[in-house]
Design a protein around this motif. Structure first.
Motif, PDB file in Angstrom:
ATOM      1  N   ILE A  16       2.211   8.193   9.752  1.00  0.00           N
ATOM      2  CA  ILE A  16       0.971   8.500   8.735  1.00  0.00           C
ATOM      3  C   ILE A  16       1.308   8.503   7.563  1.00  0.00           C
ATOM      4  O   ILE A  16       0.394   7.775   6.883  1.00  0.00           O
ATOM      5  CB  ILE A  16       0.033   9.652   9.423  1.00  0.00           C
ATOM      6  CG1 ILE A  16      -0.518  10.138  11.222  1.00  0.00           C
ATOM      7  CG2 ILE A  16      -0.851  10.687   8.320  1.00  0.00           C
ATOM      8  CD1 ILE A  16      -2.059   8.405  11.261  1.00  0.00           C
ATOM      9  N   ALA A  17       2.272   9.822   6.460  1.00  0.00           N
ATOM     10  CA  ALA A  17       2.543   9.379   5.747  1.00  0.00           C
ATOM     11  C   ALA A  17       2.810   7.783   5.196  1.00  0.00           C
ATOM     12  O   ALA A  17       2.579   7.251   3.998  1.00  0.00           O
ATOM     13  CB  ALA A  17       3.436   9.969   5.146  1.00  0.00           C
ATOM     14  N   GLN A  18       3.253   6.974   6.076  1.00  0.00           N
ATOM     15  CA  GLN A  18       3.680   5.053   5.670  1.00  0.00           C
ATOM     16  C   GLN A  18       2.407   5.031   5.814  1.00  0.00           C
ATOM     17  O   GLN A  18       2.794   3.934   4.885  1.00  0.00           O
ATOM     18  CB  GLN A  18       4.363   5.125   7.265  1.00  0.00           C
ATOM     19  CG  GLN A  18       5.154   3.452   7.196  1.00  0.00           C
ATOM     20  CD  GLN A  18       5.712   3.203   5.419  1.00  0.00           C
ATOM     21  OE1 GLN A  18       6.230   3.704   4.760  1.00  0.00           O
ATOM     22  NE2 GLN A  18       5.862   1.595   5.152  1.00  0.00           N
ATOM     23  N   ALA A  19       1.105   4.899   6.615  1.00  0.00           N
ATOM     24  CA  ALA A  19       0.267   4.567   6.207  1.00  0.00           C
ATOM     25  C   ALA A  19      -0.243   4.081   5.378  1.00  0.00           C
ATOM     26  O   ALA A  19      -0.842   3.664   4.357  1.00  0.00           O
ATOM     27  CB  ALA A  19      -1.352   4.161   7.586  1.00  0.00           C
ATOM     28  N   LYS A  20      -0.325   5.592   4.388  1.00  0.00           N
ATOM     29  CA  LYS A  20      -1.107   5.713   3.611  1.00  0.00           C
ATOM     30  C   LYS A  20      -0.389   5.137   2.384  1.00  0.00           C
ATOM     31  O   LYS A  20      -1.179   4.582   1.449  1.00  0.00           O
ATOM     32  CB  LYS A  20      -0.817   7.930   3.581  1.00  0.00           C
ATOM     33  CG  LYS A  20      -0.694   8.694   2.060  1.00  0.00           C
ATOM     34  CD  LYS A  20      -2.398   8.408   1.300  1.00  0.00           C
ATOM     35  CE  LYS A  20      -2.108   9.789   0.157  1.00  0.00           C
ATOM     36  NZ  LYS A  20      -4.008   9.199   0.093  1.00  0.00           N
ATOM     37  N   LYS A  21       1.377   5.406   2.181  1.00  0.00           N
ATOM     38  CA  LYS A  21       1.679   4.484   1.426  1.00  0.00           C
ATOM     39  C   LYS A  21       1.332   2.912   1.352  1.00  0.00           C
ATOM     40  O   LYS A  21       0.919   2.907   0.008  1.00  0.00           O
ATOM     41  CB  LYS A  21       3.381   4.166   1.859  1.00  0.00           C
ATOM     42  CG  LYS A  21       4.144   4.065   0.347  1.00  0.00           C
ATOM     43  CD  LYS A  21       5.695   4.511   0.832  1.00  0.00           C
ATOM     44  CE  LYS A  21       6.696   3.614   0.036  1.00  0.00           C
ATOM     45  NZ  LYS A  21       7.044   1.985   1.132  1.00  0.00           N
ATOM     46  N   MET A  22       0.935   2.596   2.768  1.00  0.00           N
ATOM     47  CA  MET A  22       0.686   0.907   2.538  1.00  0.00           C
ATOM     48  C   MET A  22      -0.604   1.084   1.983  1.00  0.00           C
ATOM     49  O   MET A  22      -0.725  -0.224   1.446  1.00  0.00           O
ATOM     50  CB  MET A  22       0.508   0.384   3.677  1.00  0.00           C
ATOM     51  CG  MET A  22       2.258   0.894   4.468  1.00  0.00           C
ATOM     52  SD  MET A  22       2.486   0.069   6.396  1.00  0.00           S
ATOM     53  CE  MET A  22       2.170  -1.620   6.343  1.00  0.00           C
ATOM     54  N   ILE A  23      -1.928   1.747   2.806  1.00  0.00           N
ATOM     55  CA  ILE A  23      -3.191   1.428   2.091  1.00  0.00           C
ATOM     56  C   ILE A  23      -3.418   2.515   0.323  1.00  0.00           C
ATOM     57  O   ILE A  23      -3.869   0.942  -0.126  1.00  0.00           O
ATOM     58  CB  ILE A  23      -3.554   2.912   2.726  1.00  0.00           C
ATOM     59  CG1 ILE A  23      -4.252   2.363   4.192  1.00  0.00           C
ATOM     60  CG2 ILE A  23      -5.825   2.742   2.192  1.00  0.00           C
ATOM     61  CD1 ILE A  23      -4.697   3.290   5.040  1.00  0.00           C
ATOM     62  N   GLU A  24      -2.688   3.331  -0.040  1.00  0.00           N
ATOM     63  CA  GLU A  24      -2.082   3.257  -2.056  1.00  0.00           C
ATOM     64  C   GLU A  24      -1.889   2.062  -2.285  1.00  0.00           C
ATOM     65  O   GLU A  24      -2.145   1.602  -3.429  1.00  0.00           O
ATOM     66  CB  GLU A  24      -1.397   4.445  -2.058  1.00  0.00           C
ATOM     67  CG  GLU A  24      -2.629   5.290  -2.062  1.00  0.00           C
ATOM     68  CD  GLU A  24      -1.562   6.609  -2.161  1.00  0.00           C
ATOM     69  OE1 GLU A  24      -2.870   7.613  -2.026  1.00  0.00           O
ATOM     70  OE2 GLU A  24      -0.446   6.857  -2.396  1.00  0.00           O
ATOM     71  N   GLU A  25      -1.120   0.948  -1.827  1.00  0.00           N
ATOM     72  CA  GLU A  25       0.253  -0.053  -2.580  1.00  0.00           C
ATOM     73  C   GLU A  25      -1.180  -1.443  -2.757  1.00  0.00           C
ATOM     74  O   GLU A  25      -0.554  -2.323  -2.176  1.00  0.00           O
ATOM     75  CB  GLU A  25       1.339  -0.562  -1.544  1.00  0.00           C
ATOM     76  CG  GLU A  25       2.298   1.025  -2.468  1.00  0.00           C
ATOM     77  CD  GLU A  25       3.780   0.689  -0.989  1.00  0.00           C
ATOM     78  OE1 GLU A  25       4.265   0.965  -1.783  1.00  0.00           O
ATOM     79  OE2 GLU A  25       3.765   0.184  -0.767  1.00  0.00           O
TER      80      GLU A  25
END
Ligand code: 4PW
Length: 387
Positions: A139-148
């Motif tokens: 989920i933290a990885q998903a957040k990073k990808m969405i923010e990028e």
């Protein structure tokens, strides 16, 4: 700030067990800025709390939460009690200058949440709601990808949290099924988590349209001895009214234009603790299933036509590049449910040492409750409601 933070934990059952483990493990696996002492565990039943003290390895046991909250020997209060006592304990803890970690939902309603936010702001103490699923590495990885911007503009947030532990009509009226104690049913208990993930990953909700339903309207009261709790609760002979929802669903709009559909239910046979999320954007999609929590599925629309399809991001194979996992085991060695609490508590401890804010704060808990209440109002009035 002291080198050692001493924790007083109120409540000792399911979440008390998960949190005890996390307080113990966090210093073993994460570079913390202070030592942690499991100082006092507290609950209403002296014999049970003493048994929990021994089992989870706390130094002291108490049946008096006020004494724990006001003790000069305690730096942090961790609240794991039923929802109707969160506000009173948290406000007293803030007044006593303690940093506070509180289980979700933050309180019974927006009014209580407002009071809790005011209390922690006034006392300037570190405050956090335990939405542990934010700290699943995928989920933290998903957040990073969405923010990028990997997904581009977000169109859809689709989330389902499904359990099945009350399908049997003979299952008793435990506290989670009593509105006065829990505030709501599936809604505050598990919709709150996927609302939190929606706010974390996509943005703030703008308006909602909800449906809430109770399939089993009456259940046996707990047996007179009150023995057995949670899934092991025993039924008595007398019946009582179920005052909360068995399922809560809603559609909604985020302020950034994305749309949402969320479903929480305790009536999905075969689904024990199923969380499924799909996010679709202009450049790609992500899909997450908690039963396979180390995998994040990614569809990248920029791939050549002959390579199209969802592919797997395995957070335990990145050699530590994904959030949190590098602190655990060598690549390929997976992690599970309890690790999400360790990640939460590790971040909370460091925030306490640094006196910094750590998300999700009580303010986030309040915003979550506003969404919960808007859905309730919408379901009652059978119309759209602004958050
Ligand atoms: O995260 C979930 C909760 O909010 C849990 O694991 C179980 O269901 C216990 O309470 C709810």
């Amino acid at each position: 700030m002291a080198n050692t933070l001493r924790v007083g934990m109120i409540g000792y059952r399911f979440m008390g067990k998960a949190h005890s483990n996390a307080w113990r493990q966090a210093p073993h696996f994460f570079p913390l800025k202070a030592n942690v002492e499991l100082h006092t565990i507290c609950g209403r039943d002296a014999a049970n709390v003493e048994a929990a003290r021994k089992q989870f390895g706390w130094q002291n046991a108490s049946t008096d939460w006020r004494a724990v909250v006001n003790s000069p020997d305690i730096d942090i209060i961790d609240i794991n009690t039923p929802n109707d006592s969160h506000a009173e304990i948290a406000i007293a803890a803030a007044k006593a200058g303690k940093h506070i970690l509180c289980e979700k939902p933050l309180a019974l309603n927006v009014k209580q949440c407002d009071e809790m936010v005011a209390a922690v702001k006034k006392a300037k103490v570190v405050n956090m709601v335990c939405h542990n699923y934010r700290r699943i590495p995928a989920i933290a990885q998903a957040k990073k990808m969405i923010e990028e911007g990997t997904l581009g503009e977000i169109y859809h947030y689709h989330a389902r949290y499904a359990q099945d532990w009350i399908v049997n009509p003979d299952f008793p009226l435990v506290w989670r099924l009593q509105k006065g104690v829990s505030g709501s049913g599936t809604h505050g208990d598990i919709n709150a988590h996927i609302i939190d993930l929606g706010r974390y990953l996509v943005g703030e909700f703008k308006e909602v349209c909800g449906l809430m339903h109770t399939f089993i309207k009456e259940r046996p009261l707990m047996d007179a001895g009150g023995k057995g709790q949670g899934l092991a609760a025993n039924s008595g002979k007398k019946m009582g009214k179920v005052t909360v929802d068995d399922t809560a669903l809603f559609i909604g709009r985020f302020k950034n234009g994305a749309v949402a559909n969320l479903e929480a239910t305790r009536f999905a046979l075969g689904r024990k603790n199923h969380i499924e999320i799909e996010i679709n954007g202009s450049k790609g999609s992500l899909h997450f299933d908690f039963e396979d929590m180390n995998r994040l599925k990614f569809f990248d629309n920029t791939n050549p036509a002959d390579r199209m399809g969802f592919r797997d991001i395995l957070v335990t194979q990145g050699g530590g590049v994904h959030p949190y996992v590098g602190q655990w085991w060598p690549p390929g060695h997976i992690i599970g449910y309890e690790h999400t609490f360790v990640h939460t508590i590790a971040d909370f401890i460091n925030a306490c040492v640094e006196g910094k804010s750590v998300q999700p704060t009580f303010e986030d808990g309040l915003k979550n409750e506003r969404v919960l209440e808007a859905v309730e109002e919408s379901a009652k009035k059978r119309q759209w409601v602004k958050v």
